[in-house]
Design an enzyme around this catalytic site. Structure first.
Site, PDB file in Angstrom:
ATOM      1  N   GLU A   1       0.838  -1.213   0.000  1.00 54.81           N
ATOM      2  CA  GLU A   1       0.000   0.000   0.000  1.00 54.81           C
ATOM      3  C   GLU A   1       0.874   1.265   0.000  1.00 54.81           C
ATOM      4  OE1 GLU A   1      -3.000  -0.362  -0.572  1.00 54.81           O
ATOM      5  OE2 GLU A   1      -3.888  -2.054   0.489  1.00 54.81           O
TER       6      GLU A   1
ATOM      7  N   GLN B   1      -6.442   3.948  -5.539  1.00 54.89           N
ATOM      8  CA  GLN B   1      -7.022   3.611  -4.240  1.00 54.89           C
ATOM      9  C   GLN B   1      -6.417   4.443  -3.105  1.00 54.89           C
ATOM     10  OE1 GLN B   1      -8.212  -0.687  -3.629  1.00 54.89           O
ATOM     11  NE2 GLN B   1      -6.688  -1.004  -5.230  1.00 54.89           N
TER      12      GLN B   1
END
Length: 661
Positions: free
Chosen positions: A250, A280
């Site tokens: 991430e 995202q």
């Protein structure tokens, strides 16, 4: 034979087999990024890299636990000789359950990869080098609520009334500055706004309170780790040598201090593999900077870029809708998801009369799904703002459909904090924060004056029954400390629960108190997972892990019922059937999202995240009028709806219902 490669697609396999140098993996939603990282770790081990030389960091305890479990399972599957027999089986847990902390004792084992959250990494580095960092080895870690409590104390000490200035706002300013690598003396030389000026004065007092309590907040875990390395380059070199292969999950969610820590550890070999998806990136308000992904190739000119574009989660129609929305953003790395899944059902769009009609549509549709054999586990209702949950809850209550609004997490519960405070106060007589928490738990007649005297070290001024009760508390803390040297953690908690009188107090109180007692007993169950360690190590790791878990946004979730949550909370999750409610201009996208173009793009990314949670079917709805902050207003449909091709949508006429406004 490398059996683990057989389940990978060509792009995943390319990422797994690329061994050295910087790698940027751009992984779309549902493209198997965790699978790719875990298989890459196994490939490194199979290629001769010692497991202890591999490190992987991510953001949530749930994600770290899942990654660790997958690595252990693959180690077992590949029959790697360096692994102690049965290690994976002994530590496998149900991902996301509150039993997951059993895995957290594994990240320090030299015969296994170090897999943890950024904050766990920071805590580990500071604990291992406490003296160099100017800390006591057994320092406390404050969760969000505890940090706010300290902020309130600091505000009052600086003559600011917490009723006039929101303490959470002050803490947010401080947190963002720490995430940027800023310290109070850095802020002092900047031109400050009015609120920043207040925050600086409170911050300086806040830091003094933290030092006096031998405590760190969560932002300190990373900031202090970076400062430790900056001041001790030889120490940094030791960890750079120890961890020769670094993975960051991430990467779009990293803030500046996390970026710096990763950069430091990656040098000089630059064997860094990051996985990210700008599409995202939805946490800029927490300091996340997706530009870290955009700039990766500048930071590492020799970087190899690999796209993971095959989606394994959603139908073709859902992906087509998501792609048509996100391609409107300009600040992104170009990629296009595709899937071999079925075309799937069209997306239902429901124009509700108002929020009550919208809630009825959602509950009636959910009821129909349940009648057709769909499990409540497979249904989620997402919304942009927390206030939207109220009318949805009322509708679910009326329908009789079991549901869960994601709420208070296990380690945020008062009774859990109280029990942990008994242990902290017993082990460290100068931990005034823990002492203050338990001084009147259960009630022992310690009023404001008594508490002030005890915390000021003036117990000798107490008299009568009050003195007797407080003396008994300190005697108990001494007994807990003595038992900590010989008892298992679970036994220690049971002893503190019984001898403190808290067990009897809760047993003889309301049903809510019985539930609190059951939660404490669950803490005891959790503690038994540390029984295999030595007495000293078990207690230390238990206290550290529970402190870390207290901040985790995933928390321990009740598995029963349809899930109601914000779109932000849904990131990383997936459901077969997803409702996205409140698609109205000013609500989703949120009105604040129109202040700056970057925020407007983040609103679009948030909608993209919400869309890609769905596997089988999507339901979109908006209210033609909505009660917001006590006033009913006409609503316009969200611009996001018009980004989706009409070919992908099926409309529903407004049902003929009597709606009571």
């Amino acid at each position: 034979m490398k059996n683990h490669l057989s389940t990978l697609n060509e792009r995943q396999k390319e990422a797994v087999l690329t061994r050295d140098g910087p790698i940027l993996i751009l992984a779309g939603a549902g493209a198997g990024k965790t699978k790719t990282i875990t298989h890459r770790i196994i490939e490194l081990i199979l290629g001769g890299v010692a497991p202890g030389e591999i490190i992987a960091v991510t953001f949530t305890n749930k994600a770290a636990g899942e990654m660790r479990e997958r690595v252990l399972a693959l180690i077992d599957a590949e029959n790697l000789p360096a692994t102690p027999a049965g290690v994976a089986g002994r530590h496998t847990t149900k991902t996301g359950s509150i039993s997951s902390p059993s895995n957290y004792i594994l990240y320090e084992r030299s015969d296994l990869p170090f897999i943890a959250t950024f904050h766990a990494l920071g805590a580990y580095l500071l604990r291992e080098n406490a003296t160099l960092a100017g800390l006591q080895k057994r320092f406390s870690i404050l969760d969000k609520d505890e940090s706010i409590s300290f902020i309130k104390k600091a505000m009052k000490a600086e003559d600011y009334d917490p009723k006039d200035i929101e303490p959470r706002k002050i803490l947010s300013i401080i947190s963002k500055e720490k995430g940027r690598g800023t310290q109070p003396n850095d802020l002092a030389i900047r031109e400050l706004s009015y609120m920043e000026g207040i925050a600086l004065r409170v911050w300086e007092r806040y830091e003094k309170l933290l030092r006096d309590a031998r405590a760190l907040d969560f932002d300190d875990l990373l900031l202090r780790a970076v400062v430790l390395f900056q001041k001790n380059p030889e120490l940094l070199a030791r960890y750079q040598k120890r961890w020769s292969y670094l993975h960051v999950d991430e990467y779009q969610d990293t803030n500046h201090i996390q970026y710096l820590l990763a950069r430091m550890l990656a040098r000089p070999r630059e064997n860094i593999c990051v996985v990210g998806d700008i599409d995202q990136s939805i946490y800029s308000w927490r300091g996340a900077d997706f530009r870290n992904v955009l700039n990766f190739e500048n930071d590492y000119p020799n970087a190899k870029v690999i796209l993971l574009e095959e989606n394994y989660r959603s139908t073709k129609n859902i992906l087509a809708a998501a792609e048509s929305v996100i391609e409107k953003n300009k600040k992104r790395k170009d990629k296009r998801l595709f899937t071999e899944n079925k075309t799937g059902a069209k997306i239902t769009l429901y124009p509700a009369r108002n929020e009550i009609d919208e809630a009825l549509f959602i509950t009636e549709t959910a009821h129909s799904l349940l009648r057709n054999g769909v499990s409540t586990h497979d249904i989620a209702v997402l919304y942009r703002a927390n206030f939207q949950s109220r009318v949805l809850e009322e509708a679910f209550l009326s329908s009789g459909i079991p549901y869960q609004v994601l709420g208070t997490r296990f380690f945020e519960r008062k009774e859990i904090k109280d029990m942990l405070a008994f242990i902290h106060a017993a082990l460290d007589s100068e931990n005034l924060h823990a002492l203050e928490r338990i001084i009147n738990t259960p009630p022992r007649g310690a009023g404001k004056v008594t508490r002030a005297k005890v915390l000021a070290g003036r117990r000798g001024e107490l008299a009568g029954e009050t003195k007797k009760n407080i003396d008994a508390l300190f005697a108990l803390l001494e007994h807990i400390k003595e038992r900590s040297r010989t008892s298992k953690v679970s036994e220690l908690i049971m002893y503190a629960l019984k001898e403190s009188g808290l067990e009897e107090y809760l047993l003889n109180s309301s049903e809510d108190d019985i539930e609190r007692l059951e939660n404490i007993k669950e803490l005891v169950t959790l503690a038994t997972k540390y029984d295999a360690l030595s007495i000293e190590d078990a207690l230390e790791k238990f206290l550290l892990d529970t402190s870390l878990l207290a901040s985790d946004e995933e928390g321990a979730r009740d598995k029963n019922g349809v899930k109601l949550m914000t779109a932000h909370s849904a990131k990383g999750l997936e459901f077969s059937y997803v409702f996205i409610a409140g698609l109205e201009d000013g609500l989703f996208p949120h009105a604040r999202g129109k202040d700056e173009s970057i925020d407007e793009e983040e609103e679009r990314r948030l909608f993209y995240v919400a869309l890609t949670r769905a596997k089988e079917k999507l339901y979109l709805s908006y209210a033609q009028e909505r009660m917001i902050y006590g006033a009913r207003a006409i609503s316009l449909p969200s611009e996001f709806i018009f980004d989706i091709s009409e070919d992908l949508l099926e409309g529903r006429e407004v049902a003929e219902r009597t709606i009571y406004l």
